[in-house]
Design a protein around this motif. Structure first.
Motif, PDB file in Angstrom:
ATOM      1  N   THR A 447       0.681  -1.215   0.082  1.00  0.00           N
ATOM      2  CA  THR A 447       0.220   0.075   0.015  1.00  0.00           C
ATOM      3  C   THR A 447       0.861   1.160  -0.043  1.00  0.00           C
ATOM      4  O   THR A 447       0.532   2.255  -0.836  1.00  0.00           O
ATOM      5  CB  THR A 447      -0.944   0.069   1.184  1.00  0.00           C
ATOM      6  N   LEU A 448       1.900   1.501   0.679  1.00  0.00           N
ATOM      7  CA  LEU A 448       2.550   2.544   1.269  1.00  0.00           C
ATOM      8  C   LEU A 448       3.841   2.824  -0.286  1.00  0.00           C
ATOM      9  O   LEU A 448       3.899   3.975  -0.492  1.00  0.00           O
ATOM     10  CB  LEU A 448       3.345   2.473   2.354  1.00  0.00           C
ATOM     11  N   ALA A 449       4.398   1.546  -0.312  1.00  0.00           N
ATOM     12  CA  ALA A 449       5.588   1.667  -1.147  1.00  0.00           C
ATOM     13  C   ALA A 449       5.194   1.206  -2.669  1.00  0.00           C
ATOM     14  O   ALA A 449       5.901   1.542  -3.570  1.00  0.00           O
ATOM     15  CB  ALA A 449       6.612   0.777  -0.997  1.00  0.00           C
ATOM     16  N   GLY A 450       3.902   0.617  -3.008  1.00  0.00           N
ATOM     17  CA  GLY A 450       3.477   0.201  -4.240  1.00  0.00           C
ATOM     18  C   GLY A 450       3.814  -0.981  -4.485  1.00  0.00           C
ATOM     19  O   GLY A 450       3.568  -1.490  -5.547  1.00  0.00           O
ATOM     20  N   ASN A 451       4.711  -1.609  -3.620  1.00  0.00           N
ATOM     21  CA  ASN A 451       5.345  -2.924  -4.030  1.00  0.00           C
ATOM     22  C   ASN A 451       5.807  -3.744  -2.837  1.00  0.00           C
ATOM     23  O   ASN A 451       6.593  -3.009  -2.224  1.00  0.00           O
ATOM     24  CB  ASN A 451       6.381  -2.643  -4.894  1.00  0.00           C
ATOM     25  N   TRP A 452       5.125  -5.039  -2.300  1.00  0.00           N
ATOM     26  CA  TRP A 452       5.526  -5.396  -1.321  1.00  0.00           C
ATOM     27  C   TRP A 452       7.037  -5.927  -1.315  1.00  0.00           C
ATOM     28  O   TRP A 452       7.740  -6.146  -0.097  1.00  0.00           O
ATOM     29  CB  TRP A 452       4.651  -6.765  -1.072  1.00  0.00           C
ATOM     30  N   ARG A 453       7.645  -5.844  -2.406  1.00  0.00           N
ATOM     31  CA  ARG A 453       9.125  -6.514  -2.419  1.00  0.00           C
ATOM     32  C   ARG A 453      10.327  -5.515  -1.805  1.00  0.00           C
ATOM     33  O   ARG A 453      11.328  -5.641  -1.509  1.00  0.00           O
ATOM     34  CB  ARG A 453       9.538  -6.539  -4.094  1.00  0.00           C
ATOM     35  N   TYR A 454       9.645  -4.198  -1.163  1.00  0.00           N
ATOM     36  CA  TYR A 454      10.346  -3.336  -0.228  1.00  0.00           C
ATOM     37  C   TYR A 454      10.783  -4.202   0.752  1.00  0.00           C
ATOM     38  O   TYR A 454      12.073  -4.186   1.181  1.00  0.00           O
ATOM     39  CB  TYR A 454       9.249  -2.362   0.287  1.00  0.00           C
ATOM     40  N   LEU A 455      10.088  -5.380   1.273  1.00  0.00           N
ATOM     41  CA  LEU A 455      10.638  -6.207   2.184  1.00  0.00           C
ATOM     42  C   LEU A 455      12.088  -7.018   1.868  1.00  0.00           C
ATOM     43  O   LEU A 455      12.802  -7.239   2.508  1.00  0.00           O
ATOM     44  CB  LEU A 455       9.506  -7.115   2.514  1.00  0.00           C
ATOM     45  N   VAL A 456      11.956  -7.309   0.731  1.00  0.00           N
ATOM     46  CA  VAL A 456      13.021  -8.148  -0.049  1.00  0.00           C
ATOM     47  C   VAL A 456      14.449  -7.390   0.006  1.00  0.00           C
ATOM     48  O   VAL A 456      15.401  -7.737   0.155  1.00  0.00           O
ATOM     49  CB  VAL A 456      12.649  -8.928  -1.226  1.00  0.00           C
ATOM     50  N   THR A 457      14.190  -6.143  -0.607  1.00  0.00           N
ATOM     51  CA  THR A 457      15.394  -4.902  -0.856  1.00  0.00           C
ATOM     52  C   THR A 457      15.826  -4.409   0.240  1.00  0.00           C
ATOM     53  O   THR A 457      16.959  -3.642   0.262  1.00  0.00           O
ATOM     54  CB  THR A 457      14.830  -4.299  -1.949  1.00  0.00           C
ATOM     55  N   TYR A 458      15.038  -4.396   1.315  1.00  0.00           N
ATOM     56  CA  TYR A 458      15.493  -3.777   2.589  1.00  0.00           C
ATOM     57  C   TYR A 458      16.743  -3.884   3.117  1.00  0.00           C
ATOM     58  O   TYR A 458      17.477  -3.028   3.350  1.00  0.00           O
ATOM     59  CB  TYR A 458      13.978  -3.938   3.492  1.00  0.00           C
ATOM     60  N   GLU A 459      17.023  -5.375   3.520  1.00  0.00           N
ATOM     61  CA  GLU A 459      18.307  -5.623   3.987  1.00  0.00           C
ATOM     62  C   GLU A 459      19.508  -5.137   3.056  1.00  0.00           C
ATOM     63  O   GLU A 459      20.505  -4.634   3.643  1.00  0.00           O
ATOM     64  CB  GLU A 459      18.346  -7.247   4.037  1.00  0.00           C
ATOM     65  N   GLU A 460      19.276  -5.167   1.764  1.00  0.00           N
ATOM     66  CA  GLU A 460      20.450  -4.651   0.857  1.00  0.00           C
ATOM     67  C   GLU A 460      20.583  -3.323   0.994  1.00  0.00           C
ATOM     68  O   GLU A 460      21.665  -2.948   0.994  1.00  0.00           O
ATOM     69  CB  GLU A 460      20.087  -5.060  -0.622  1.00  0.00           C
ATOM     70  N   LYS A 461      19.511  -2.196   0.982  1.00  0.00           N
ATOM     71  CA  LYS A 461      19.767  -0.782   1.139  1.00  0.00           C
ATOM     72  C   LYS A 461      20.157  -0.611   2.408  1.00  0.00           C
ATOM     73  O   LYS A 461      21.330   0.303   2.572  1.00  0.00           O
ATOM     74  CB  LYS A 461      18.225  -0.429   1.039  1.00  0.00           C
TER      75      LYS A 461
END
Length: 495
Positions: A447-461
Motif C-alpha cells: 500500500t505505501l511503497a506500491g510494491n511488497w518487495r520493499y521487504l526483500v530489498t530492505y536488507e540490501e539498502k
C-alpha cells in the motif's frame, strides 16, 4: 576489542534464523490480481492449521477534505455495525426507520450549525431523534462479526485507521477461511451504517479522553499541527472536535462507496492455505464487487521550513517535550538512513539519548524517537522526552540538541553503525516469523511503497549505508531551521 567481537558474533547467531527465513520470501509470495483491481498476496505456511488474513485499504486520514476530516476513523467504527444481512433482526423493517433517523439527524445538524437557531426546535428534534433511536434498538444485533469469528475459533479480530491506510485483520483456523471470505466480502458489498449518530457521539468522547484531556495526546496533536503548515498530515486522524460534530451520514456513506473498494484494496493471506484454492475463494466472494474509485494522490506539498517553530502548552500535568524535524519518506535513501539514526539515538538502553539523558546526566525519566505521522508523504523524525524532577524541559532540550550536534559533527563508529544495522534487520526479520507479522508487512508495503518487495530489498539498502551517509543526512535534516519544538508545562498559579 574481544568483547565487541563476542557481541557481534552473538548478534550474527541471533540473526541467522531470520536471514534463512527471509531469503526465500521473494519466491514464496504468490500474487494474484482480480479483474476489479483487488490485489491478493499469499504465503503458504503449513506449520499450524491457522491463517492470518489482513485487508488493507489505501485510504486514510490524509485523503480527507476539510468537509470530511475524521471520516476514515468514523468508518472504522461503523464497519463493525453489520450489513443488510448481519447485525439486524429484520432489515426490511429496519430500513425505513434508518431513513427516518437520517432525515431527522441531518436536519438537527443543520440547525445546530446556525448561530441563531431556535433552541426550542433543536430540543424538539433531539427528543424526536432519541425516540427514533429507541425504536431502532430492537433491530440491532451487537458485535455480530466478533461473535461469529469468536465462535469459530478466530483471534485478534481488529481494525485500525492510520494517516495513509485502513486495515482489518483476524487470525483464524484455516478450515474457516471461507467464513472470513463471506463476512468480509459482505462487509465490502453491503455495509449498513446503523447507529451513526450514537457512534459519532462515542468518537467525540474518545477525542476528549485521548487528546483534549490527555497530555501526551495533546502534545502530539499540537506538534503535528505546528510542524505542518498546509499538508493534511497536520490534522488528527480522529478529526478536530468540530469536524466530528459536523460529519454527516451522507458524506460518510459517499466516502465508503467511493474508496473502500477493490481497486484500493490489498489482501494478504499467510498460513495453512493452498494458493490456488485461496485464489478461487477470493474470486468467488470478492470478484463481483465493483472496482470503485482509485484514491487520488494528495497534491498539496508542504513548503520548506525556514525557521524554528516553537509552542508552549500550559496543562496540569508533568512537563514533557516533543521535538520534530521534517524528512523525506520511502523510497528516499535518507528514509533508510533515518532508520539507522532512529536506532542509534533512541532505541533501547544502549542508545545515545538514553545513556546520556537518562543514565549519565539523569535529566530525563524517559526518551524515545520515532517517525510520524505517516509514510506515504514526507514526514517527521520525532524525539520525545520527560524531564526528571527537578530538572526542566529547557535542560532536557539543551541536552538533546547537544547530542544532535554530536551526530552531525562526529562520524559514527563502525561498531555503532553495525550494531544499529544488525538490530534493525533482526527486529524487521523477526516480525516475518509470525503469520500476522508477515501479512501486516505485505499489505503495508504494498500500500505505501506500491510494491511488497520493499521487504526483500530492505536488507540490501540498509547494508549499503555508511557512517558518512548518517552524518550527511543528519547535517541535511537535523538543523535548527528545520526544527519544531512543543513543550508542555504546568502553569504556575499566582498567589
Amino acid at each position: 576489542m574481544i568483547c565487541r567481537r563476542i557481541v557481534l558474533l552473538i548478534v550474527i547467531l541471533l540473526l541467522m534464523p531470520a536471514l534463512v527465513l527471509a531469503t526465500p520470501l521473494a519466491d514464496k509470495v504468490v500474487e494474484h490480481r482480480l479483474a476489479n483491481g483487488l490485489r491478493l498476496l499469499m504465503v503458504e505456511r503449513h506449520d499450524t492449521p491457522t491463517v492470518a488474513a489482513y485487508i488493507t485499504i489505501g485510504v486514510g486520514a490524509v485523503n480527507e477534505t476539510s468537509e470530511t476530516r475524521g471520516v476514515a476513523h468514523l468508518l472504522e467504527h461503523m464497519l463493525f455495525k453489520g450489513t443488510t444481512t448481519l447485525g439486524t433482526t429484520d432489515y426490511a423493517k429496519e430500513q425505513p426507520l434508518l431513513a427516518e433517523i437520517e432525515q431527522v439527524g441531518t436536519e438537527l445538524d443543520r440547525l445546530r450549525s446556525q448561530p441563531d437557531a431556535d433552541p426550542v426546535k433543536i430540543n424538539a428534534l433531539e427528543g424526536h431523534l432519541r425516540e427514533l433511536q429507541e425504536r431502532h434498538r430492537p433491530f440491532v444485533i451487537k458485535d455480530v462479526f466478533s461473535q461469529l469469528y469468536s465462535e469459530n475459533g478466530a483471534v485478534g479480530f481488529n481494525a485500525f485507521t492510520a494517516k495513509d491506510m485502513t486495515t482489518y485483520l483476524v487470525s483464524l483456523p484455516s478450515n474457516k477461511l471461507e467464513l472470513w471470505a463471506l463476512l468480509e466480502s459482505e462487509r465490502m458489498k453491503h455495509a449498513v451504517l446503523r447507529e451513526f449518530y450514537t457512534e459519532r457521539d462515542v468518537i467525540r468522547e474518545e477525542r476528549r479522553r485521548s487528546y483534549e484531556t490527555n497530555p501526551d495526546g495533546l502534545l502530539y496533536e499540537t506538534l503535528l499541527a505546528t510542524a505542518f503548515t498546509v499538508h493534511p498530515y497536520r490534522n488528527p486522524i480522529i478529526g478536530w472536535h468540530s469536524d466530528i460534530a459536523s460529519l454527516s451520514l451522507a458524506e460518510t456513506r459517499d466516502f465508503l462507496h467511493r474508496y473502500y473498494a477493490p481497486v484500493n484494496t490489498t489482501i494478504a493471506l499467510v498460513g495453512d492455505i493452498r494458493a490456488a484454492d485461496a485464489i478461487a475463494l477470493v474470486e468467488r466472494y470478492f470478484g463481483d464487487i465493483a472496482p470503485g474509485d482509485p484514491v487520488p494522490p494528495v497534491t498539496v506539498v508542504e513548503p520548506e521550513q525556514r525557521g524554528e517553530k516553537r509552542v508552549t502548552i500550559n496543562f496540569d500535568a508533568e512537563p514533557r517535550l516533543s521535538m520534530a524535524f521534517h524528512k523525506p519518506t520511502l523510497p528516499s535513501k535518507d528514509d533508510y538512513v533515518f532508520d539507522l539514526i532512529d536506532q542509534v539515538l533512541g532505541q533501547g538502553r544502549t542508545s545515545r539519548l538514553y545513556k546520556r539523558l537518562v543514565e549519565e546526566l539523569q535529566l530525563a525519566t524517559s526518551v524515545s524517537v520515532h517517525g510520524a505521522p505517516g509514510s506515504r508523504y514526507p514526514n517527521l523524525f520525532v524525539i520525545e522526552a520527560t524531564p526528571r524532577h527537578p530538572h526542566t524541559v529547557s535542560e532536557v532540550e539543551a541536552a538533546l540538541i547537544a547530542e544532535l550536534d554530536r551526530l552531525r559533527s562526529e562520524e559514527i563508529s563502525k561498531y555503532e553503525i553495525e550494531k544499529a544495522r544488525n538490530r534493525l534487520l533482526t527486529d524487521n526479520l523477526r516480525a516475518l516469523r509470525s503469520n500476522s507479522g508477515l501479512a501486516r508487512m505485505l499489505t503495508t508495503y504494498q500500500t505505501l511503497a506500491g510494491n511488497w518487495r520493499y521487504l526483500v530489498t530492505y536488507e540490501e539498502k540498509i547494508g549499503g549505508l555508511t557512517a558518512a551517509d548518517v552524518q550527511e543526512t543528519a547535517r541535511r535534516w537535523l538543523t535548527p531551521q528545520n526544527r519544531t519544538v512543543v513543550t508542555l508545562v504546568r502553569e504556575e498559579v499566582k498567589p
